[in-house]
Design an enzyme around this catalytic site. Structure first.
Site, mmCIF file in Angstrom:
data_model
loop_
_atom_site.group_PDB
_atom_site.id
_atom_site.type_symbol
_atom_site.label_atom_id
_atom_site.label_comp_id
_atom_site.label_asym_id
_atom_site.label_seq_id
_atom_site.Cartn_x
_atom_site.Cartn_y
_atom_site.Cartn_z
ATOM 1 N N ALA A 12 6.406 -6.181 4.248
ATOM 2 C CA ALA A 12 6.097 -4.913 3.690
ATOM 3 C C ALA A 12 5.190 -4.920 2.692
ATOM 4 C CB ALA A 12 7.759 -4.089 3.463
ATOM 5 N N GLU A 34 2.621 -16.696 4.714
ATOM 6 C CA GLU A 34 4.213 -16.299 4.932
ATOM 7 C C GLU A 34 4.920 -17.556 5.513
ATOM 8 O OE1 GLU A 34 6.440 -13.720 5.453
ATOM 9 O OE2 GLU A 34 7.649 -15.380 6.246
ATOM 10 N N SER A 40 5.063 -8.368 9.202
ATOM 11 C CA SER A 40 5.078 -6.883 9.213
ATOM 12 C C SER A 40 6.266 -6.502 10.102
ATOM 13 C CB SER A 40 3.646 -6.615 9.787
ATOM 14 O OG SER A 40 3.443 -4.989 9.422
ATOM 15 N N CYS A 44 14.652 -2.726 8.802
ATOM 16 C CA CYS A 44 15.638 -1.460 8.776
ATOM 17 C C CYS A 44 15.950 -1.038 10.246
ATOM 18 C CB CYS A 44 14.750 -0.289 8.173
ATOM 19 S SG CYS A 44 13.778 -0.532 6.529
ATOM 20 N N ARG A 71 -8.396 -7.079 10.436
ATOM 21 C CA ARG A 71 -8.520 -6.449 8.942
ATOM 22 C C ARG A 71 -9.370 -7.454 7.849
ATOM 23 N NH1 ARG A 71 -3.217 -2.625 8.071
ATOM 24 N NH2 ARG A 71 -3.404 -1.625 10.125
ATOM 25 N N VAL A 81 4.802 -21.109 0.161
ATOM 26 C CA VAL A 81 4.121 -21.452 -1.276
ATOM 27 C C VAL A 81 5.349 -21.971 -2.176
ATOM 28 C CG1 VAL A 81 3.341 -20.314 -3.330
ATOM 29 C CG2 VAL A 81 2.372 -19.779 -1.140
ATOM 30 N N ASN A 331 6.223 -0.838 0.134
ATOM 31 C CA ASN A 331 5.151 -0.653 0.831
ATOM 32 C C ASN A 331 4.253 -0.015 -0.079
ATOM 33 O OD1 ASN A 331 4.884 -0.834 3.986
ATOM 34 N ND2 ASN A 331 6.960 -0.335 3.746
ATOM 35 N N TRP A 461 19.839 30.743 2.564
ATOM 36 C CA TRP A 461 20.208 29.904 1.184
ATOM 37 C C TRP A 461 20.372 28.486 1.882
ATOM 38 C CZ3 TRP A 461 19.356 31.181 -3.639
ATOM 39 C CH2 TRP A 461 19.291 32.467 -3.942
#
Ligand code: FAD
Length: 476
Positions: A12, A34, A40, A44, A71, A81, A331, A461
């Protein structure tokens, strides 16, 4: 590649940052490391995948590796890492066949969090799970599926799936009795998932209250909903040991001495931020143990940012740092940092600790500060009121009771927090309260908001307005 934006973690926070950076400055080199194979993905949705409401794992992915490459993101899966050298401005990266140093211009730590199970002895037995990632979800669903009906291709995991683990569970006789250890939101969602498979479900919770962060009113309603659905609750019981038989879980033992025979267990007792990578670096952690950041998500070291479950953010009501390991903050902070490092400085924003959970037919929401002790620590004099009102006009089909609690500061009338519970779209009403917190409204100002009214959606209300009216009256 002279000045790359290097991102550690491809979910995220990490991919939001990488995407936004490339969109804002298409010339900037962006590298994402990663350590796993999934990118991605929606943690949830995993309880609903286990339940079977979501058919396939690939429905939980928002960006494929190919789309990330389109992208212009240099995405390296299977790359962990393992060290950061803040002086040299490099990270050390390990993959299956090589280790190398990667220079960075800006660095984002978006390593998330991990599920904790080690306080409980026996948590590594077969049939004991945590739920943190798609491979965990796939293994649980494989275990629940009868071997004759199991086909790994049905899971929709493709190449990213940890197939050996899933195949092994797919061959085992499905469990009949499951212990859910921990009554937080993951435990409650998973109780519902297991119940859908017809298991005898037992929830063990150390305190007397389920979903404690949602306050007493919501916790009691959630307990009622679980009991009505046939779940057995063991409140005030702390599980200390899971015992095995031939390597597979066979039972559990509580601190009180109580025991139960089970053939599956889901441990949902909490998560910790993945900060290990920063040990020995000058990057400072905050009081919560997550990385301390400023309003732009930058750490105390220039050019090193942190976002998502690994980082703290400012709390909306107090302005103090808070650890809020949830999807929107991850995010949003990632996206802001992506813009910032691309030359468009963007604050990450504050978090009100807004959360929602579903417990069978019940929807629950919470935001801000509910706990009076916490409010006092922050310098407020808290007062709260709880009301129950209809969710729609009483004559319109589907109207149901909605219970709202609001908390305010007695001196200033400032709204501090709230919770909502009910069966008719109750959880989403918390967004009105969260928005009022963001606007630093008083209860009187909330009471005067022009919320919508039409019989199918709300009474004249809205229940939030009723609660504001009652609380405001008590402040006069
Ligand atoms: P993560 O999603 O954990 O991603 C971190 C990534 O970093 C991982 O892919 C990891 O493999 C990678 N990584 C870690 N260390 C390294 C390293 N050294 N090198 C390379 N890569 C590394 N939030 C909500 O708001 N609403 C919900 O309903 C909700 N439900 C949830 C249900 C479950 C079961 C779980 C587990 C979480 C849920 N959340 C929910 C929380 C939400 O999923 C997280 O807040 C969000 O995923 C955090 O994103 P992140 O990018 O910070 O971390």
């Amino acid at each position: 590649m002279s000045d790359p934006f290097v991102v550690v973690g491809g979910d995220a926070a990490g991919l939001s940052a990488a995407s936004k950076c490339r969109r804002t400055d298409p010339e900037r080199d962006v590298v994402v490391f990663e350590k796993g194979e999934w990118i991605s993905y929606a943690h949830c949705g995993t309880p609903y995948f286990v339940k079977g409401e979501v058919d396939r794992l690939d429905q939980l992915l928002s960006l494929s590796p190919d789309e990330a490459e389109e992208r212009g993101i240099d995405l390296r899966r299977g790359h962990e890492v393992v060290a950061v050298d803040a002086d040299a401005e490099t990270v050390t990266v390990e993959s299956e066949d090589t280790t190398f140093e990667q220079p960075y211009g800006d660095l984002l730590i978006a390593t998330g969090a991990r599920a904790v199970s080690d306080p409980i002895e026996g948590a590594s037995l077969d049939g004991v799970f945590t739920l943190h990632g798609l491979d965990h979800a796939a293994a649980i669903r494989a275990y629940l599926t009868p071997p004759a009906a199991f086909d790994v291709a049905d899971l929709g995991g493709g190449d990213a799936l940890d197939e050996p683990a899933v195949l092994r569970y797919g061959e085992l006789t499905p469990p009949e009795t499951v212990a859910v250890v921990g009554g937080g939101y993951v435990g409650v969602e998973m109780a519902e998932a297991f119940e859908a498979w017809g298991l005898d479900v037992h929830v063990f919770q150390r305190s007397e209250l389920l979903v404690p962060g949602f306050g007493e009113t919501v916790g009691e309603e959630v307990a009622r909903a679980l009991r009505e659905a046939g779940v057995t609750l063991h409140l005030g019981e702390e599980v200390v040991r899971l015992r095995g038989d031939d390597g597979r879980v066979a039972g559990l033992v509580c601190e009180s001495g109580a025991e139960l025979a089970v053939d599956a267990a889901l441990v949902g007792i909490g998560i910790r931020p993945n900060t290990g990578l920063l040990e020995g670096t000058p990057v400072e952690l905050g009081g919560s143990g997550a990385v301390a950041t400023d309003a732009y998500g930058e750490t105390n070291v220039d050019g090193i940012f942190a976002a998502g479950d690994v980082a703290e953010m400012p709390q909306t009501v107090t302005g103090d740092p808070t650890w809020d390991p949830l999807g929107l903050p991850a995010n949003r902070a990632g996206r802001a940092i992506g813009a910032t490092v691309a030359g468009d400085p963007t604050p990450t924003g504050a978090v009100a600790n807004t959360a929602m959970v579903k417990a069978f037919d019940l929807g629950c929401g919470r935001t801000g500060i509910l706990d009076h002790d916490r409010a006092r620590e922050a310098g407020f004099d808290p007062v709260s009121k709880t009301i129950t009102a209809g969710s729609r006009s009483g004559y319109y089909p589907g109207a149901a009771e909605t219970t709202v609690t609001l908390v305010a500061d007695r001196d200033t009338g400032r709204l501090l927090g709230g919770s909502i519970v009910g069966t008719d779209r109750a959880a989403v009403r918390i967004d009105t309260v969260a928005t009022a917190l963001g606007g630093e409204m008083s209860v009187a100002e909330l009471e005067r908001q022009d919320l919508g009214y039409a019989p199918p959606f709300s009474p004249v209300w809205d229940p939030v307005l009723v609660a504001a009216k009652v609380l405001n009256g008590s402040l006069d």
